[in-house]
Design a protein around this motif. Sequence first.
Motif, short mmCIF file in Angstrom:
data_model
loop_
_atom_site.label_atom_id
_atom_site.label_comp_id
_atom_site.label_asym_id
_atom_site.label_seq_id
_atom_site.Cartn_x
_atom_site.Cartn_y
_atom_site.Cartn_z
N HIS A 2 0.83 -1.21 0.00
CA HIS A 2 0.00 0.00 0.00
C HIS A 2 0.86 1.25 0.00
O HIS A 2 2.06 1.19 0.28
N GLU A 62 -3.84 3.91 1.37
CA GLU A 62 -4.25 4.02 2.76
C GLU A 62 -4.14 5.48 3.18
O GLU A 62 -3.07 6.06 3.18
N HIS A 99 4.46 7.09 3.48
CA HIS A 99 5.30 5.91 3.40
C HIS A 99 4.87 4.96 2.28
O HIS A 99 3.75 5.06 1.77
N GLU A 155 7.97 0.66 4.78
CA GLU A 155 7.35 -0.28 5.72
C GLU A 155 7.42 -1.69 5.13
O GLU A 155 7.13 -1.87 3.97
N ALA A 197 4.67 0.81 1.56
CA ALA A 197 4.70 -0.46 2.28
C ALA A 197 4.85 -1.61 1.29
O ALA A 197 4.13 -1.68 0.29
#
Length: 134
Positions: free
Chosen positions: A8, A55, A79, A129, A81
């Motif tokens: 994501h 997200e 971020h 992440e 992921a």
Amino acid sequence: MKTLKLDHIGIAVKDLDEALPFWQEVMGLELVGTEVVEEQKVKVAFLPVGDTEIELLESTAEDGPIARFIERNGEGIQHLAFRVENIEEGIAFMKEKGMRMIDEKPRYGAGGAKIAFLHPKSSKGILVELSERE
Ligand code: ZN
């Protein structure tokens, strides 16, 4: 370490209700759920797209990591992921490669994932992440 896909993209927003119409009505994505992650002081909205997900992250506290991010950088991508096969292996591999980890142990992430963040100093300014999900 086996990296499976871009799990994501985490986007920091001031207000989910203000941010959602763009993603739903303009981009045509479907909101499939929201979740408050107390530990991270964040409310997360999930909008899948193809094999990955947007997200949206709204801070639930003035001193939360998302609130601090917005203070420094404004709203935007916070971020990336990556889904890994095994998070413990992923963390061990990163450390072996000399990467600095924010999380030395997996912790709970939205959607029931096990997650760990790399320090952005180790990854050229991108907060990365690692995420393992069933
Ligand atoms: Zn994330």
